[in-house]
Structures are given as structure tokens and as C-alpha cells.
Design a protein around this motif. Structure first.
Motif, short mmCIF file in Angstrom:
data_model
loop_
_atom_site.label_atom_id
_atom_site.label_comp_id
_atom_site.label_asym_id
_atom_site.label_seq_id
_atom_site.Cartn_x
_atom_site.Cartn_y
_atom_site.Cartn_z
N GLY A 119 -3.43 6.49 11.82
CA GLY A 119 -3.41 7.82 12.42
C GLY A 119 -3.45 7.79 13.93
O GLY A 119 -2.76 8.57 14.61
N LEU A 120 -4.24 6.88 14.49
CA LEU A 120 -4.35 6.80 15.94
C LEU A 120 -3.06 6.26 16.57
O LEU A 120 -2.64 6.73 17.64
CB LEU A 120 -5.54 5.92 16.33
N VAL A 121 -2.43 5.29 15.93
CA VAL A 121 -1.17 4.78 16.44
C VAL A 121 -0.12 5.88 16.46
O VAL A 121 0.59 6.09 17.46
CB VAL A 121 -0.68 3.58 15.59
N THR A 122 0.00 6.61 15.36
CA THR A 122 0.99 7.69 15.29
C THR A 122 0.68 8.80 16.28
O THR A 122 1.58 9.33 16.94
CB THR A 122 1.04 8.25 13.86
N LEU A 123 -0.57 9.15 16.45
CA LEU A 123 -0.95 10.23 17.35
C LEU A 123 -0.56 9.92 18.79
O LEU A 123 0.00 10.76 19.49
CB LEU A 123 -2.46 10.47 17.25
#
Length: 477
Positions: free
Chosen positions: A88-92
Motif C-alpha cells: 500500500g505504501l509503495v502504491t501510494l
């Protein structure tokens, strides 16, 4: 639901510390919204992290490789346990589609497992001497304190390659992640203590130019590992404080050669994957394609249709192509396409900014690209592929080799003479034939010419963090 963004803190000697006022905006490229703000760690903050790594080195370098392997396996398990959070953090912050972010996190865990196993396979040797009663022993010992500066396009995996190999070798490390994607790095480093790593073995400093320059030029380092642009790599090489090992993975501008004997459908599929995955933001992305004139029209028509079928949207919706990560990449795509068209090329699909919040550029194919235009000479690092027809094998090789890049090249040919003649002639550190994957974890990965020096992956990636010592012992009379 958006992931919880961790506090933007440095990890120094096992403690999470504030490194100054938040001054750098971290932006969701799909929306243009600020998701967090980070400090630009100053020289004193970098000093503290390097000092912590130096203090931890004395004990860590003497731990057995079996103990280091155990901790690396635990770290791999921790990554898998926290997979959804990291994805989720990579995509965000980067914009990567969820499937691709998931692949990145999976390969990060695999890297820790791989180097855990390699840690216990570092073997020296004994060498015969011309004298009786004397023996020579070759030993491999950790380099020492490592500085690692990593980019935003693979914000976890490119930390992991350096972190895994350095820790497996018995080095300590200070990591400076990209200012565009700091939160996944914070979340990763938070897994070190639960895995059992001693305080100070791995440290994190956040920031942009101030932090990067302070770390790259720090006299307390014994090695610097950098992944990023060729220009920044050259600047870092000039700024290091002393003679020490440097490993650099720099820009790509990677070619694909498609011969008359190629399976055109396979070549198109390979170009779609390696040209547009991660929105083209990868050092080994296909940037320029040289196609034999006899199959040129078929290739361009099929590639254009394939690109037009790609879905484009926010990474959280898991499309084929997400946004580009920052305005600089978007503007470079614009400049490269516009100049190519001005020089006589034609856009067959895409070719423009997508008008929506965030930073977007349409997946693009440009045909009849002159060899002298920017698109054929420089790394675009975005979802743009240029195609140029050729007539002879010698011409194709000259065009492919005709830039300063030397990281990866791709060749599609069914004729074995072409496979070996062209494959050997391509002046690149990695050449993939009839497939779009130029690197695997257990084989060396590195560039030549303007694409850097040193290796990651494979045993060579581990040995980049080791010194060789010759111990010559006289034991008899």
C-alpha cells in the motif's frame, strides 16, 4: 482504503529520532495530494547515523554468517507478514499498480532469503607456497560501514538488494531512500528490531539533496552503493571524501533488437512488458526498438494495438499502467516525444499528457525515430517507446550500441546465428534473448559504459561488500 503512513523519523542506533522540521512534500502521483512531509536531514543527523553504524560494526562483523543468515530469514518472514502494508505504501507514494507493488515486495523478501543462504557460502582458499613451512590463506572480510542511496522507482527492492548483501557480508549500513518514496523505507526498517538485528547495524536517514550530499561525501564511510541517474552518479563520484569502493547502477536507455527471423508476437509482448511495466520507470525498460524492415510494419501495428489496449489509472485500482511518479518524468516524456516528431517521427498512439490531477502521461509509441533524437539517445524513464527500422545486422548493432548506456539490451531472433552474433556484439552488462527479463536474483546484474560499475544480485552482489585479505603464515623452520 489508504495505508497508514508511518511517522517520518530517522532510525539511528536503534532509536527513532526527529531529524528537523518537515520541509519536503511527499505527493501521491495519482492525485497530486500531499500524503506526508519529511525533513531533509542535515550533516549532523547523517554524522549521528554513520557514527551509530561504526559503533555497531565491531560486534556485527565478528558474528558468524550462520547467525546473520538466521536474522535475514526472520526479516524475510517479517516482510511477508507485513506485505499488504508495504504494498500500500509503495502504491501510494510511487503510483505503482498493486500487482506490481506486490511483486516488488515478494522479491524483496526473496532477496533477504537469498543472501541469508549466500552468507554461509563465502569460502576462502589456501594457496601453495614455494617454501616449505609457509602457507597462504585468502580470507574475505566485510568492507565496513556502507552508505546506500536509493531511488523511487523500486523503493523497497533497491534498498533490499543493498541491505541484504551488506548485512550478509557483516557490514553495517546507513540508507538514504528517495524523498519521493520514504514511507515504505521507514516501514521496512521498522522490521529490523523485531527480527533481532542489533541496534545500529542498519540505520535510516530521510531527506533530499542535503541528506544525499552529506551521506555521499561522508568521510566515515568505507563503501558507497548508489542507484540512480547517470548525472547524479557522476556527481557523487566526484564528491566522495576518500578512495573507497563504489558500486553504481545508473541510467539505461535500453534497446530491443527485432530481427527478420523473430517471432513478432513474442517481440511485441516483450516490449509491452518491459517498455510499459512500472510506467516505463525502470532502468532496464525498453526505450528504443530497432526492427528489421521486413517485419517493421507488422511490429508497429501490433505494438500500437497492444499499447492502446493497456488500462491506465491510479495504482490502487490495479491498472496496467499507473501515473508517472513526478512532474520531471512527465515533462521529459513531453520533451522527448515533441522533439522526435519535430525531427520527422510519428506518434502511432498516445503522445500527450493525460489531463487529470496528479502526474500522468499516456502510454506512447513513436515510429520512424531518427537515431540522433533525444528519444533514441537518452533514457526517457516513462511510458514511451521509440521504434526505428534497420536493414543490416551491422546497422542494428551499431544503433543499439550507439549511446553511452550499457545496462541491458533485448534481442528477439529465432536464427541461432543471429542470436549469438548479435548477442555477443551487444555492449551491455545484461542481454535477454527472446524474453523480457534481463535480471534474476542468482546471476550478476550490473552495467558498463555510462550505466555504472559494480554488481548486485548473485554471489557477485555479496562480494561487492567484502574485502580480500591474503594471510601468509610461516609455521615451520
Amino acid at each position: 482504503m489508504s495505508p497508514t503512513v508511518p511517522a517520518p523519523l530517522n532510525l539511528v542506533g536503534g532509536s527513532w529520532v526527529q531529524a528537523g522540521e518537515p520541509v519536503v512534500d511527499v505527493v501521491d502521483p495519482a492525485t497530486g495530494e500531499v500524503v506526508t512531509r519529511i525533513p531533509d536531514t542535515d550533516g549532523a543527523g547523517v554524522d549521528a547515523a554513520v557514527a551509530a553504524a561504526r559503533e555497531a560494526l565491531a560486534d556485527w562483523r565478528t558474528t558468524t554468517p550462520f547467525h546473520r543468515a538466521t536474522l535475514l530469514h526472520r526479516l524475510a518472514d517479517g516482510v511477508r507478514e507485513h506485505r499488504d502494508e508495504l504494498v500500500g505504501l509503495v502504491t501510494l507514494e510511487m503510483g505503482k499498480p498493486l500487482r506490481e507493488a506486490g511483486n516488488e515486495v515478494d522479491k524483496l523478501a526473496d532477496a533477504f532469503d537469498y543472501y541469508a543462504e549466500e552468507a554461509v557460502r563465502v569460502h576462502g582458499e589456501t594457496i601453495p607456497n614455494e617454501q616449505h613451512g609457509v602457507t597462504s590463506i585468502v580470507r574475505y572480510e566485510p568492507v565496513g560501514v556502507v552508505g546506500a542511496i536509493t531511488p523511487w522507482n523500486y523503493p523497497l527492492e533497491l534498498i533490499g538488494w543493498k541491505l541484504a548483501a551488506a548485512l550478509a557480508a557483516g557490514c553495517t549500513i546507513v540508507v538514504k531512500p528517495s524523498e519521493y518514496t520514504p514511507s515504505s523505507a521507514v516501514a521496512l526498517m521498522a522490521l529490523l528490531q523485531p527480527a533481532g538485528f542489533p541496534d545500529g547495524v542498519a540505520n535510516l536517514v530521510l531527506g533530499a539533496g542535503v541528506a544525499g550530499r552529506a551521506l555521499a561525501s561522508h568521510p566515515g564511510l568505507d563503501k558507497l552503493a548508489f542507484t540512480g541517474s547517470t548525472a547524479t552518479g557522476a556527481a557523487i563520484s566526484r564528491s566522495v571524501a576518500k578512495a573507497m569502493p563504489l558500486s553504481m547502477e545508473l541510467g539505461g536507455s535500453c534497446p530491443q533488437v527485432v530481427t527478420a527471423s523473430a517471432d513478432v508476437d513474442e517481440a511485441v509482448a516483450g516490449c509491452l512488458r518491459r517498455g510499459f511495466r512500472n510506467a516505463g520507470q525502470i532502468c532496464i525498460a525498453i526505450n528504443r526498438v530497432y526492427v528489421h524492415r521486413s517485419v517493421h510494419r507488422e511490429f508497429v501495428e501490433k505494438l500500437t494495438a497492444g499499447v492502446e489496449a493497456l488500462t491506465v489509472g491510479p495504482g490502487s485500482k490495479d491498472p496496467d499502467v499507473g501515473p508517472v511518479t513526478n512532474a520531471g518524468i512527465r515533462d521529459r516524456c513531453v520533451a522527448h516525444v515533441q522533439q522526435a516528431v519535430a525531427d520527422g517521427a510519428r506518434v502511432t498512439t498516445g503522445g500527450a499528457v493525460i489531463d487529470r490531477p496528479g502526474t500522468w502521461f499516456a502510454p506512447t509509441v513513436v515510429d520512424e525515430v531518427p537515431p540522433t533524437t533525444l528519444l533514441a539517445q537518452e533514457e526517457t524513464f516513462g511510458p514511451v517507446v521509440g521504434v526505428t527500422p534497420y536493414d543490416t545486422t551491422e546497422e542494428a548493432v551499431a544503433l543499439a550500441n550507439g549511446t553511452t548506456a550499457g545496462l541491458a539490451a533485448y534481442l528477439y531472433a529465432r536464427d541461432l546465428t543471429e542470436v549469438f552474433e548479435i548477442g555477443h556484439a551487444l555492449d551491455f552488462g545484461n542481454v535477454a534473448v527472446n524474453n523480457p527479463d534481463a535480471g534474476i536474483m542468482n546471476a550478476p546484474y550490473g552495467g558498463r559504459k555510462g550505466s555504472g560499475h559494480g554488481y548486485e544480485h548473485g554471489r557477485e552482489g555479496l562480494f561487492g561488500y567484502l574485502h580480500i585479505k591474503h594471510l601468509r603464515v610461516r609455521y615451520g623452520r
